[in-house]
Design a protein around this motif. Sequence first.
Motif, mmCIF file in Angstrom:
data_model
loop_
_atom_site.group_PDB
_atom_site.id
_atom_site.type_symbol
_atom_site.label_atom_id
_atom_site.label_comp_id
_atom_site.label_asym_id
_atom_site.label_seq_id
_atom_site.Cartn_x
_atom_site.Cartn_y
_atom_site.Cartn_z
ATOM 1 N N VAL A 169 30.724 31.929 26.464
ATOM 2 C CA VAL A 169 29.722 31.470 27.444
ATOM 3 C C VAL A 169 28.450 32.288 27.262
ATOM 4 N N GLU A 170 27.329 31.674 27.530
ATOM 5 C CA GLU A 170 26.032 32.344 27.386
ATOM 6 C C GLU A 170 25.862 33.383 28.516
ATOM 7 N N LEU A 171 25.183 34.500 28.214
ATOM 8 C CA LEU A 171 25.115 35.613 29.173
ATOM 9 C C LEU A 171 24.572 35.191 30.525
ATOM 10 N N TYR A 172 23.453 34.457 30.563
ATOM 11 C CA TYR A 172 22.891 34.053 31.857
ATOM 12 C C TYR A 172 23.869 33.166 32.635
ATOM 13 N N ASP A 173 24.599 32.325 31.921
ATOM 14 C CA ASP A 173 25.604 31.493 32.610
ATOM 15 C C ASP A 173 26.688 32.380 33.221
ATOM 16 N N VAL A 174 27.110 33.380 32.468
ATOM 17 C CA VAL A 174 28.134 34.305 32.975
ATOM 18 C C VAL A 174 27.619 35.002 34.231
ATOM 19 N N MET A 175 26.359 35.464 34.172
ATOM 20 C CA MET A 175 25.798 36.182 35.324
ATOM 21 C C MET A 175 25.704 35.295 36.560
ATOM 22 N N ARG A 176 25.435 34.023 36.340
ATOM 23 C CA ARG A 176 25.249 33.110 37.478
ATOM 24 C C ARG A 176 26.550 32.549 38.031
ATOM 25 N N THR A 177 27.652 32.738 37.319
ATOM 26 C CA THR A 177 28.888 32.049 37.713
ATOM 27 C C THR A 177 30.099 32.974 37.845
ATOM 28 N N THR A 178 29.895 34.286 37.699
ATOM 29 C CA THR A 178 31.050 35.180 37.845
ATOM 30 C C THR A 178 31.241 35.468 39.334
ATOM 31 N N PHE A 179 32.179 34.734 39.897
ATOM 32 C CA PHE A 179 32.366 34.741 41.357
ATOM 33 C C PHE A 179 33.529 35.664 41.734
ATOM 34 N N ALA A 180 33.730 35.804 43.039
ATOM 35 C CA ALA A 180 34.820 36.632 43.552
ATOM 36 C C ALA A 180 36.096 35.790 43.604
ATOM 37 N N ALA A 181 36.946 35.934 42.592
ATOM 38 C CA ALA A 181 38.186 35.151 42.522
ATOM 39 C C ALA A 181 39.287 35.868 43.302
ATOM 40 N N ARG A 182 39.914 35.130 44.218
ATOM 41 C CA ARG A 182 41.010 35.719 45.011
ATOM 42 C C ARG A 182 42.278 34.882 44.947
ATOM 43 N N ALA A 183 42.205 33.700 44.298
ATOM 44 C CA ALA A 183 43.392 32.845 44.183
ATOM 45 C C ALA A 183 43.720 32.716 42.698
ATOM 46 N N PHE A 184 44.942 33.092 42.348
ATOM 47 C CA PHE A 184 45.283 33.214 40.929
ATOM 48 C C PHE A 184 46.533 32.419 40.576
ATOM 49 N N ALA A 185 46.596 31.993 39.307
ATOM 50 C CA ALA A 185 47.810 31.364 38.790
ATOM 51 C C ALA A 185 48.926 32.407 38.770
ATOM 52 N N ASP A 186 50.149 31.927 38.890
ATOM 53 C CA ASP A 186 51.297 32.825 38.903
ATOM 54 C C ASP A 186 51.695 33.171 37.459
ATOM 55 N N GLU A 187 50.793 33.868 36.776
ATOM 56 C CA GLU A 187 51.007 34.247 35.369
ATOM 57 C C GLU A 187 50.739 35.735 35.249
ATOM 58 N N PRO A 188 51.590 36.452 34.521
ATOM 59 C CA PRO A 188 51.314 37.884 34.358
ATOM 60 C C PRO A 188 50.058 38.146 33.529
ATOM 61 N N VAL A 189 49.449 39.279 33.774
ATOM 62 C CA VAL A 189 48.328 39.740 32.937
ATOM 63 C C VAL A 189 48.876 40.890 32.092
ATOM 64 N N PRO A 190 49.056 40.668 30.789
ATOM 65 C CA PRO A 190 49.697 41.715 29.973
ATOM 66 C C PRO A 190 48.817 42.946 29.782
ATOM 67 N N ASP A 191 49.454 44.056 29.499
ATOM 68 C CA ASP A 191 48.709 45.296 29.224
ATOM 69 C C ASP A 191 47.712 45.101 28.086
ATOM 70 N N ALA A 192 48.069 44.271 27.093
ATOM 71 C CA ALA A 192 47.162 44.080 25.949
ATOM 72 C C ALA A 192 45.831 43.494 26.417
ATOM 73 N N ALA A 193 45.863 42.569 27.387
ATOM 74 C CA ALA A 193 44.613 41.994 27.908
ATOM 75 C C ALA A 193 43.835 43.055 28.678
ATOM 76 N N LEU A 194 44.541 43.856 29.475
ATOM 77 C CA LEU A 194 43.860 44.929 30.225
ATOM 78 C C LEU A 194 43.212 45.921 29.263
ATOM 79 N N LEU A 195 43.920 46.191 28.178
ATOM 80 C CA LEU A 195 43.385 47.141 27.196
ATOM 81 C C LEU A 195 42.084 46.619 26.596
ATOM 82 N N ARG A 196 42.060 45.327 26.257
ATOM 83 C CA ARG A 196 40.818 44.753 25.697
ATOM 84 C C ARG A 196 39.691 44.821 26.731
ATOM 85 N N ILE A 197 40.023 44.501 27.982
ATOM 86 C CA ILE A 197 39.010 44.526 29.045
ATOM 87 C C ILE A 197 38.432 45.937 29.193
ATOM 88 N N LEU A 198 39.316 46.917 29.294
ATOM 89 C CA LEU A 198 38.855 48.287 29.550
ATOM 90 C C LEU A 198 38.190 48.892 28.320
#
Length: 221
Positions: free
Chosen positions: A1-30
Amino acid sequence: VELYDVMRTTFAARAFADEPVPDAALLRILEHARFAPSGGNRQPWRVVVVRERSTREALIPLIAPTMQRYVAQEQAGEQPWNTINPTRLSAAEIAAAPVPNALIRTVTEAPVLLLVFADLAYVASFDSELDRIGVISGASIYPFVWNILLAARNEGLGGTLTTFAAAGESAVQALVGVPAHFAFSALLPIGRPLRQLTKLTRKPVADFVRLERWDGPALGS
Ligand SMILES: Cc1cc2nc3c(=O)[nH]c(=O)nc-3n(C[C@H](O)[C@H](O)[C@H](O)COP(=O)(O)O)c2cc1C
């Protein structure tokens, strides 16, 4: 996604799919979030990753009194938890307000929780001697926190910057074994959002930018 689009659409998500978030994804994020700026490049952040059910359950009563006061103040037409306009409500009036446990649970039941702490033994708090609430210390931790949420977005994940566990800081620290000088900064529920908001409600630039002086013309006018 383009940076300005990301800035305009990154909202406060509080409802999530019942799927685990693996450590590997957290590692990439951090791994990417760590390039955030901080005062003197001191990088005061520490993160505790929480998935344990007992820890999540223990967080709820730590958050509840804060949110009860928030609700009571909103119902009374006050600005909740404001330092310029302190509450006029009595302890009894606050205790009579409903506790929004369902809202708290939407956060604590996310696939994974990141607890972010700032090492106050490293932060240069340039406003510490002013006669008002400090804001500068937070500036060394929240760019990192926001980077986490941006990186999560890049992984198809989302979350919310929450601070409602702050008033229970010492209990939060004790719960996950954090030393006292690491300030609780954020609790981030992270998961795959059930839906993607694309239209965020924000004030227009002309409402908050003035040229040269406080009473100058609005930028863009
Ligand atoms: C400093 C800060 C503290 C926040 N604290 C909480 C919180 O304690 N609980 C919560 O559910 N959301 C919290 N939020 C999320 C805000 O409610 C959210 O960012 C705002 O309403 C905009 O939502 P939107 O991006 O979906 O439009 C916080 C956000 C910020 C930036």
